[in-house]
Every structure is written in structure tokens, then in C-alpha cells.
Design an enzyme around this catalytic site. Structure first.
Site, PDB file in Angstrom:
ATOM      1  N   SER A  94       0.818  -1.219   0.000  1.00  0.00           N
ATOM      2  CA  SER A  94       0.000   0.000   0.000  1.00  0.00           C
ATOM      3  C   SER A  94       0.850   1.267   0.000  1.00  0.00           C
ATOM      4  O   SER A  94       0.429   2.307  -0.517  1.00  0.00           O
ATOM      5  CB  SER A  94      -0.931  -0.008   1.220  1.00  0.00           C
ATOM      6  N   ASP A 270      -3.038   7.248  10.100  1.00  0.00           N
ATOM      7  CA  ASP A 270      -3.108   5.920  10.716  1.00  0.00           C
ATOM      8  C   ASP A 270      -1.777   5.437  11.279  1.00  0.00           C
ATOM      9  O   ASP A 270      -1.675   4.312  11.771  1.00  0.00           O
ATOM     10  CB  ASP A 270      -3.641   4.894   9.711  1.00  0.00           C
ATOM     11  N   HIS A 273       0.739   5.113   6.885  1.00  0.00           N
ATOM     12  CA  HIS A 273       0.838   5.762   5.583  1.00  0.00           C
ATOM     13  C   HIS A 273       1.198   7.239   5.741  1.00  0.00           C
ATOM     14  O   HIS A 273       0.694   7.918   6.633  1.00  0.00           O
ATOM     15  CB  HIS A 273      -0.473   5.617   4.819  1.00  0.00           C
TER      16      HIS A 273
END
EC number: 2.3.1.45
Length: 750
Positions: A94, A270, A273
């Protein structure tokens, strides 16, 4: 008493520290700095790409500054131009997906982050034939290996750029176990040879894992600690760097994102990221790494090789080398002759016999000495802004970096003051003072990057207009009072204005219009000269005898104003005139004369609340020519109405005013960098000391160039008409040759 102490102190300082000793000190500093930078590059390497990928710091909160070089901010058109017919692949988890989105948004800002996140995401810009793919492989395992293996086959088209990286999923799925780390090492060891093979034909980057903000991590991510991330990064670096036994790995480590994340991860939503601004910085670094060597932006010195020498640069190098050699030979011969002419002792009387020696220095010696010194100075110019020997950094504006130096020089200017020789309005000392403080403010404006702050930008525009006013006023006064319209005066002025710029155009490979201020003052000088020299020639002596001549002068000036207005509002006519060869060779920049039209029009007639209320530069620039004249006239009145104000001047500002033109031109390459886009870094890691040292050298060089120009002007532009015409013929032949060589050079480039 205070004045006496000041004069005694100044005399004492001048006794021990003169301009000559300052220049010697500057020369020693340049030699030491050059040796230190050469040794540093030999020890640490000369690849600015490595610095871009691995080191840097933030200027302020969001401006990233790579170590030793400048990073260009790519626009959409530039990115498409660089990546035309290219395929870029991002492989990983991600975090790599985030980098993919930020990279794509440089090409297409409207691209949205939507759809299933755990799958491949394609992007294609058909107008530029650019393909950018994200391939979802969150772990370094057999799946990632198979994806990479396919590209190593000869029959398969390979991406031009591959950006890969993964680790956090392995830590999360296996709960941070040591077995998972061992398996990661095994898997990356098997992938390393494939990446190395791809790196022979493509640019391959392995992105090291960014740190996390552990306090913000959700419960199912708590096992992703910075300690684990460091262990995975160490494994990746160790294995990928040792994948080739006898040479350096071709797979590049993208470790700079770690440094960026260390400063910005606290802003993460979070804890895992990065915030958008950090991702954009990493994406822009990738763009610079790949595109700088292709597009070669002026303000993107990272990853750019030293530009090859042009034909004119090679000829200039040969000329200056011959000048240095010739002067050394001349010096040795002259010294030997001087030894022979030393006083000898008469054996009969015991007294010294003094031989008669001609104290005059020959013009040839002055010529050789001047070109010798100029050659050494031009070598320093080239080292600073073309040879990549010294470092460069981007500008970063803050109010303190502009206003604090302004206050400092104002205090110095007020402290160093003397009485003027005459008290008339705009006397020589006063105009030198005016030029001096304006030039110092303009220099601070340039190095601080204050052009991004609109009110400061508009006030600087007034200073430029005032400088042009002074130039025009000085030339008009000379012709009006003395009536000297001879060719010698014209040639002297043109030589002093343009000599340095012509040399820099050759040595630094830049067009004449690049140094826009010199074309401005040159053209306005010629406009004033032609206006006054054409029939009927009206001067002060003639006008005092008959008031009718004053009316004639007004008619001349009115006609000139009409012509100026016509050209200012008729861009087409203006461009047609200055696009004619050979004028186009002087006034074109980037293939057209628009920049020249803009600069000429901006100050054609030659504010604080008004300047502060401007909404944009275009609106301000449109009104500036009409408003700036009020500011200039107001300053002249304020400076000259009090009688005391006309009787004193700042010797500090006046000293700089005498070399203001050289300061303005020299700053382009030996104080600023990348043609004024950045800052020259002679002493890295200490911005304050760097500014002090680079400024000291810069001022010494500008002063020396001013002296060289004056000496050469006396030799190259003689007063005798017959000699002057011969020299003019030689100068005309030189410029014809220059135009021919320039045309040949342009054709070879294309």
C-alpha cells in the site's frame, strides 16, 4: 571627537586591510575551497543522484532540499515531455501504491484514488503514450519473483523504470516473527539477481521502508515496529548491494523517503501511511532522478552531468590560456631586464649608479595582465555554475531572511558617511550612494527568494525602474551639458556596459538577453544618444541663448514618448523589429523576443500601499510603469530638499554603487547558482558562514572585474579617431565571427 575617532579608526583599518589584500585573501579562499571540494568528491563520489536518493533536509515545513544539488518541480507538460513513450512500473504494497498515485498526479492531477486497493491499477496517458502501472505484490515472495522474472525474458517488453518495495505486510501477517525475517532474506536473495539483470537495461529502484508512528497504529498493526522495519531495511540493503561480486550494484536504493517520513510521519492519519505532501515530495524526487538528465532543467542540478563544452567555450579557453602564458613570459622577461638594470656600486666612489628606467607600463603588458586575470576569474565562474565542483541549493523565502539583512546594511550605510564635494541635486556621490543601496537590496532580494512575496517584488521593480532612470538621467545630463556626441564617448559607454556580458555569453554559453538588465540600459542609452544627436542638436549652451531651443527639445522628447507608447502597445511591431537578424541573436530568449518585450515595456517611462494591495504579478506589472515614476520623483525630493541631506552621503553605499553593474551581473553565477535559480554553496552545513564567505569572494571579484573593464576600455577604445576606427573594424570583425560561430554551434546542437 566622535568624527575624529571614526577617521582614525578607518585609517587604521585601511592600513592593515586594503582592497588589494582582500582580493588576495579571496583568491586563497577560492583555492582552498576548490581543493576541499575536489577531495570531498573523490572521497564521497561525484554522483549527485546518490545524494538525491539518500540525503537531504526540509527547508521550512514542506520544501525538501537534497544534499549538494537542486531539485526541479516538474509541471504537467514537462513530465509528459520527459516520459513520452515510456512505461513505469510500481510493484509492492500500500505504501508503494501511495507513491504510484502521487507520481501519476504529476502527469494528470485529476487522477482519482478509487477502486479496489488490493489489485493492479493501470494508468495511461494516450496523448504522450505514457503507461504507469501499479502491481499489487505486498510481500517479497514467489508471486513478486514471478512478476519480475517475466520482464527478464528477451521477448518481453521491459518497463523503463521499476520501483519496488515491500515489508510491512510480512511483519503484519507473521506477527513480527524472526522466521518471517529469515524468509524475507531468502526471498529477496532470490529476487536480487533478477533485479540486477533488469537494471542493466532499465532504471530499478528499491524503496526502503519508512518508519511508522507507533502511537497511532491500530491494534492489528501494533506488531509493525520501527525496530522491525530497520531490520528488514538492513537485510534489503545488505543483500541487494552484494548481489554483484566485483562491481557496484545497479539497483538503486531509494532511502530518502525514510528521512522525509521521520519529519512528517506524525501527521499520518493511521501511523503507517505518509501524509500527501510527503508522498508528493518522494514522487518529485523520482521524477528528478529520471527526467533531469533528459530535459536538463536549469534549476534541477541533481543527476545532471556537466554540460559538454561548446565550440565558443573551447576557443575562449584557448584564448585565456594563451593570455596567461603570454603574460607569464612577458613577466619573466621584464623581471630579468629589471635585474640587469639594478643599481650597481661605483668601485671608485663607493656610491650607487642609478640606471634610468622607464616607469611607464606598456599597453601590451596591461592588456596581457588584464586578460590573464579575467581568464582566472572566468575559470572561477565556470567552476561555480557549470563544472559541478561546488554545491547548489534551492532558495527558500522567509520574511526574516529578507528584512534582517536589509536592516543590517541600513545601519552600516548610516554609520559610514562623509561630506559631498558638491551640493547640487543628484550629484555624483549621491547617485553612487543611490545605486549602491538599491543594488544591495536587489542582491538580498535575489538570494532570499523574495520574488515569491508580491509586495517585495513590486518594490524591487521600483528600484530597477529607478536604476534605469539614473542611467538615463546621467547620460542625458552629460550630452545636455557637454554636448559631446563624438563616437569615442559612445564606444566607451557601450564597452563598459557590455564587455563583461559578452565574455559571459561565450564562457557560460548563455544568450545576451539572459542578462536582461544590460540590454535594457544599452538600448536606452542609444535611444537617448540618437534623440539628442539627431538634427537639430540642442544642448544647454545653445538653449540658454534662445528659449526657442527649449521648445525644440520638448518636441523631440514628445516624439520619443510617442514612439515608446506605440512600441509598448504594439507587441507585433516590436517583435517584428527585434526578430530581424542580427538583432534576434541579441534579444531572443528561448526562441522568441517576448521576454525582451516584457522587460522593455515594464520600465518604459523611466507605492507601498498600492503594491501591497496587488492581487497578482500580471495586474501589478501592468500598472507599474505609470506608478513607479511617482515613487522615484518622491525619493529625489525627500533626499534633496533638506540642505544638510545634500551635503552628506553614505560612503558605504557609494562604494558599492561604483561597482553596481558588475555586482548585478556577477551574482548570476558566483553568488547565486543555476543562473540565479539557486544559491551557491561553498561551505555546506553552515548557511551563515557560507553566505559570509561567498559574499566576500563575490564582492572582490566584482570589484576586480570593474577595474579590468576600465583598464581595457582605455586601451581598446583610444581617443584618436584613426586608431579608434581601426579598433572598431576589428571589433566588428570579431562580432561577425562570433555570429558565424554561434550559427554553426546552434546547427550542431539541433
Amino acid at each position: 571627537m566622535a568624527a575624529l575617532a571614526y577617521n582614525l579608526g578607518k585609517r587604521e583599518i585601511n592600513h592593515y586591510f586594503s582592497v588589494r589584500s582582500a582580493k588576495v585573501l579571496a583568491l586563497v579562499a577560492v583555492l582552498l575551497l576548490a581543493v576541499c571540494h575536489l577531495a570531498s568528491r573523490r572521497y564521497r563520489g561525484n554522483d549527485s543522484c546518490e545524494y538525491l536518493l539518500s540525503s537531504g533536509r526540509f527547508l521550512g515545513e514542506k520544501v525538501w532540499q537534497p544534499h549538494s544539488c537542486m531539485m526541479h518541480k516538474y509541471k504537467i507538460s514537462e513530465a509528459k515531455n520527459c516520459l513520452v513513450d515510456k512505461h513505469i512500473a510500481f510493484i509492492g504494497d500500500s505504501r508503494i501504491r501511495q507513491l504510484f498515485y502521487s507520481f501519476v498526479k504529476i502527469i494528470n492531477p485529476q487522477f482519482k484514488e478509487e477502486g479496489n486497493k488490493h489489485e493492479n491499477i493501470p494508468f495511461e496517458d494516450k496523448t504522450a503514450s505514457v503507461k504507469v502501472d501499479f502491481l499489487w505484490h505486498p510481500e517479497v515472495n514467489g508471486s513478486m519473483k514471478q512478476c519480475i522474472r517475466v520482464w527478464t525474458e528477451d521477448s518481453v517488453a521491459k518497463p523503463h523504470v521499476i520501483v519496488a518495495g515491500a515489508a510491512t505486510w510480512s511483519i503484519k501477517i507473521h506477527n513480527g516473527s524472526n522466521e518471517a525475517l529469515s524468509q524475507y532474506k531468502i526471498n529477496i536473495t532470490s529476487i536480487a539477481p533478477l533485479l540486477e539483470k533488469l537494471a542493466k537495461t532499465s532504471d530499478v529502484y528499491w524503496v526502503l521502508q519508512d518508519p511508522v508512528y507507533e502511537d497511532l497504529l491500530s491494534e492489528n498493526r501494533k506488531m509493525i515496529t520501527n525496530e522491525k522495519i530497520d531490520a528488514y531495511n538492513e537485510a534489503a540493503v545488505s543483500i541487494l548491494n552484494s548481489s554483484t561480486r566485483n562491481s557496484k550494484s545497479n539497483v538503486k536504493m531509494f532511502s530518502v523517503s525514510k528521512l522525509i517520513a521521520q519529519e512528517t510521519i506524525m501527521e499520518s492519519l493511521d501511523g503507517l501511511h505518509l501524509p500527501e505532501s510527503s508522498r508528493e515530495t518522494s514522487a518529485m524526487i523520482l521524477m528528478n532522478v529520471y527526467c533531469n538528465k533528459i530535459l536538463k532543467p536549469i534549476d534541477g542540478s541533481c543527476c545532471q552531468p556537466r554540460p559538454p563544452l561548446t565550440l565558443l567555450q573551447k576557443l575562449a579557453a584557448c584564448f585565456f590560456t594563451l593570455s596567461v602564458t603570454g603574460y607569464l613570459i612577458f613577466y619573466v622577461i621584464h623581471r630579468n631586464a629589471h635585474r640587469k638594470n639594478k643599481p650597481c656600486t661605483d668601485l671608485e666612489s663607493g656610491e650607487e649608479k642609478k640606471n634610468i628606467i622607464n616607469p611607464l607600463v606598456s599597453p601590451l603588458e596591461i592588456l596581457l595582465q588584464s586578460f590573464c586575470k579575467l581568464g582566472l576569474i572566468m575559470a572561477y565562474f565556470y567552476m561555480c555554475d557549470r563544472a559541478n565542483l561546488f554545491m547548489k541549493e534551492n532558495k527558500f523565502y522567509t520574511h526574516s531572511t529578507f528584512f534582517i539583512p536589509i536592516i543590517y546594511i541600513l545601519v552600516l550605510g548610516v554609520f559610514y558617511n562623509e561630506n559631498t564635494k558638491e551640493t547640487k541635486v543628484l550629484n555624483r556621490e549621491q547617485t553612487d550612494e543611490w545605486k549602491g543601496w538599491m543594488q544591495l537590496v536587489i542582491l538580498i532580494y535575489h538570494i532570499s527568494g523574495a520574488s515569491t512575496f508580491l509586495p517585495v517584488y513590486m518594490h524591487i521593480r521600483v528600484l530597477v525602474a529607478a536604476y534605469l532612470f539614473q542611467t538615463g538621467y546621467g547620460h542625458f545630463s552629460y550630452f545636455w551639458i557637454k554636448g559631446d556626441f563624438g563616437i569615442h564617448r559612445v564606444c566607451q559607454v557601450l564597452f563598459r556596459l557590455n564587455f563583461l556580458v559578452v565574455v559571459l555569453c561565450i564562457v557560460m554559453d548563455r544568450p545576451y538577453q539572459f542578462y536582461y538588465f544590460v540590454p535594457l540600459v544599452t538600448v536606452w542609452f542609444m535611444v537617448i544618444y540618437v534623440t539628442l544627436a539627431l538634427w537639430p542638436q540642442i544642448i544647454q549652451k545653445k538653449a540658454n541663448g534662445n528659449c526657442f531651443w527649449h521648445f525644440g527639445l520638448l518636441l523631440k522628447l514628445a516624439f520619443l514618448l510617442l514612439c515608446i507608447c506605440f512600441l509598448a502597445y504594439s507587441q507585433g511591431a516590436f517583435e517584428k523589429i527585434f526578430s530581424l537578424w542580427p538583432l534576434s541573436k541579441c534579444f531572443e530568449l528561448k526562441g522568441n523576443v517576448y521576454e525582451w518585450w516584457f522587460r522593455w515595456r515594464l520600465d518604459r517611462y523611466t507605492y507601498s500601499i498600492w503594491a501591497s494591495s496587488c492581487k497578482n504579478k500580471a495586474e501589478c506589472n501592468e500598472l507599474h510603469p505609470s506608478v513607479s515614476v511617482v515613487q522615484i520623483l518622491a525619493f529625489i525630493l525627500i533626499r534633496n530638499i533638506p540642505g544638510y541631506a545634500r551635503s552628506v552621503y553614505s560612503s558605504f553605499f557609494a562604494w558599492f554603487g561604483k561597482i553596481s553593474l558588475e555586482l548585478f551581473i556577477c551574482q548570476y553565477h558566483i553568488w547565486l547558482a543555476a543562473d540565479t535559480r539557486g544559491i551557491l554553496v561553498l561551505i555546506p552545513g553552515n548557511p551563515m558562514l557560507n553566505i559570509i564567505v561567498s559574499t566576500f569572494i563575490f564582492v572582490c571579484v566584482a570589484h576586480e572585474i570593474s577595474q579590468i573593464t576600465n583598464e581595457l576600455a582605455q586601451i581598446i577604445i583610444p581617443k584618436e579617431n584613426s586608431s579608434l576606427l581601426k579598433r572598431l573594424a576589428c571589433i566588428a570583425a570579431f562580432f561577425c565571427g562570433l555570429l558565424i560561430l554561434s550559427s554553426i554551434q546552434d546547427k550542431s546542437k539541433h
